[in-house]
Write a protein that holds these residues in place. Structure first.
Motif, PDB file in Angstrom:
ATOM      1  N   SER A 265     -16.943 -59.201 -69.073  1.00  0.00           N
ATOM      2  CA  SER A 265     -17.779 -59.596 -70.198  1.00  0.00           C
ATOM      3  C   SER A 265     -17.182 -60.818 -70.879  1.00  0.00           C
ATOM      4  O   SER A 265     -15.996 -61.113 -70.721  1.00  0.00           O
ATOM      5  CB  SER A 265     -17.865 -58.430 -71.187  1.00  0.00           C
ATOM      6  OG  SER A 265     -18.664 -58.778 -72.274  1.00  0.00           O
ATOM      7  N   THR A 266     -18.025 -61.517 -71.625  1.00  0.00           N
ATOM      8  CA  THR A 266     -17.524 -62.584 -72.490  1.00  0.00           C
ATOM      9  C   THR A 266     -17.329 -61.987 -73.871  1.00  0.00           C
ATOM     10  O   THR A 266     -18.093 -61.117 -74.284  1.00  0.00           O
ATOM     11  CB  THR A 266     -18.514 -63.769 -72.559  1.00  0.00           C
ATOM     12  OG1 THR A 266     -19.788 -63.259 -72.927  1.00  0.00           O
ATOM     13  CG2 THR A 266     -18.614 -64.475 -71.232  1.00  0.00           C
TER      14      THR A 266
ATOM     15  N   ALA B  33     -21.208 -62.783 -62.564  1.00  0.00           N
ATOM     16  CA  ALA B  33     -21.368 -63.323 -63.917  1.00  0.00           C
ATOM     17  C   ALA B  33     -21.926 -64.744 -63.869  1.00  0.00           C
ATOM     18  O   ALA B  33     -22.779 -65.111 -64.686  1.00  0.00           O
ATOM     19  CB  ALA B  33     -20.036 -63.300 -64.654  1.00  0.00           C
TER      20      ALA B  33
ATOM     21  N   VAL C  59     -16.170 -54.031 -64.839  1.00  0.00           N
ATOM     22  CA  VAL C  59     -17.145 -54.645 -65.736  1.00  0.00           C
ATOM     23  C   VAL C  59     -16.465 -55.823 -66.432  1.00  0.00           C
ATOM     24  O   VAL C  59     -15.449 -55.640 -67.102  1.00  0.00           O
ATOM     25  CB  VAL C  59     -17.669 -53.642 -66.790  1.00  0.00           C
ATOM     26  CG1 VAL C  59     -18.665 -54.314 -67.710  1.00  0.00           C
ATOM     27  CG2 VAL C  59     -18.285 -52.435 -66.113  1.00  0.00           C
TER      28      VAL C  59
ATOM     29  N   GLU D  80     -22.514 -60.157 -69.261  1.00  0.00           N
ATOM     30  CA  GLU D  80     -21.787 -58.975 -68.808  1.00  0.00           C
ATOM     31  C   GLU D  80     -22.167 -58.719 -67.361  1.00  0.00           C
ATOM     32  O   GLU D  80     -23.353 -58.648 -67.044  1.00  0.00           O
ATOM     33  CB  GLU D  80     -22.130 -57.778 -69.686  1.00  0.00           C
ATOM     34  CG  GLU D  80     -21.297 -56.551 -69.371  1.00  0.00           C
ATOM     35  CD  GLU D  80     -21.469 -55.453 -70.396  1.00  0.00           C
ATOM     36  OE1 GLU D  80     -21.188 -55.703 -71.578  1.00  0.00           O
ATOM     37  OE2 GLU D  80     -21.893 -54.359 -70.007  1.00  0.00           O
ATOM     38  N   SER D  81     -21.177 -58.616 -66.501  1.00  0.00           N
ATOM     39  CA  SER D  81     -21.465 -58.403 -65.077  1.00  0.00           C
ATOM     40  C   SER D  81     -20.669 -57.211 -64.561  1.00  0.00           C
ATOM     41  O   SER D  81     -19.574 -56.922 -65.039  1.00  0.00           O
ATOM     42  CB  SER D  81     -21.122 -59.647 -64.263  1.00  0.00           C
ATOM     43  OG  SER D  81     -19.738 -59.838 -64.249  1.00  0.00           O
ATOM     44  N   THR D  82     -21.245 -56.560 -63.576  1.00  0.00           N
ATOM     45  CA  THR D  82     -20.629 -55.376 -62.991  1.00  0.00           C
ATOM     46  C   THR D  82     -20.497 -55.572 -61.484  1.00  0.00           C
ATOM     47  O   THR D  82     -21.382 -56.138 -60.857  1.00  0.00           O
ATOM     48  CB  THR D  82     -21.502 -54.134 -63.258  1.00  0.00           C
ATOM     49  OG1 THR D  82     -21.697 -54.011 -64.664  1.00  0.00           O
ATOM     50  CG2 THR D  82     -20.840 -52.872 -62.753  1.00  0.00           C
TER      51      THR D  82
ATOM     52  N   LYS E 102     -13.675 -55.967 -69.254  1.00  0.00           N
ATOM     53  CA  LYS E 102     -14.084 -55.079 -70.350  1.00  0.00           C
ATOM     54  C   LYS E 102     -13.780 -53.629 -70.001  1.00  0.00           C
ATOM     55  O   LYS E 102     -13.297 -52.866 -70.834  1.00  0.00           O
ATOM     56  CB  LYS E 102     -15.577 -55.249 -70.605  1.00  0.00           C
ATOM     57  CG  LYS E 102     -16.106 -54.412 -71.740  1.00  0.00           C
ATOM     58  CD  LYS E 102     -17.567 -54.687 -71.949  1.00  0.00           C
ATOM     59  CE  LYS E 102     -18.110 -53.852 -73.088  1.00  0.00           C
ATOM     60  NZ  LYS E 102     -19.555 -54.080 -73.263  1.00  0.00           N
TER      61      LYS E 102
END
Length: 132
Positions: A114-115, A59, A112, A3-5, A78
């Motif tokens: 996410s996988t 990410a 945000v 998860e990256s922001t 996300k």
């Protein structure tokens, strides 16, 4: 799960106009979101495009740091939201010596990525309950 922001602050786009663009990409895959933003006619699409690209790069770095495999096609948006930033107040002269206030609004935009591994696990858990 990765998860990256990515966040940009004080961008000179009104929040109302930026929210229209952000609504286009919520829930979409990251690559699809980049394609939508690349051809969107709104002026807010360029900084949001750069922001999503930055979140994808974040990410990758996070996955490399944690020694996890990351396929860019697995990433999806996300959450994405726009908050109101500071308002620059400027004055313009008007008739009879009056001053007219101009508000130059700014935005704080957050994306945000996410996988969907947790989503798959949650879906598998609900399907087990449904089969009982």
């Amino acid at each position: 799960m990765v998860e990256s922001t990515a966040r940009v602050k004080h961008i000179r786009v009104t929040p109302q106009k930026a929210r229209r663009v952000v609504a286009l990409i919520k829930g979409k895959q990251a690559q699809e979101a980049l394609a939508i933003l690349k051809f969107a006619p709104q002026s807010a699409s360029e900084p949001i495009y750069k922001l999503v690209a930055s979140a994808v790069a974040n990410a990758r770095v996070k996955a490399d740091k944690d020694n996890e495999f990351l396929d860019d096609a697995d990433l999806y948006v996300k959450n994405a939201y726009v908050d109101e930033g500071t308002t620059l107040k400027r004055f313009q002269p008007r008739a009879q010596g009056r001053a007219f206030q101009i508000k130059k609004r700014t935005s704080h935009i957050t994306v945000v990525l996410s996988t969907p591994e947790n989503a798959d696990a949650a879906a598998a858990g609900t399907s087990k309950k449904a089969s009982k």
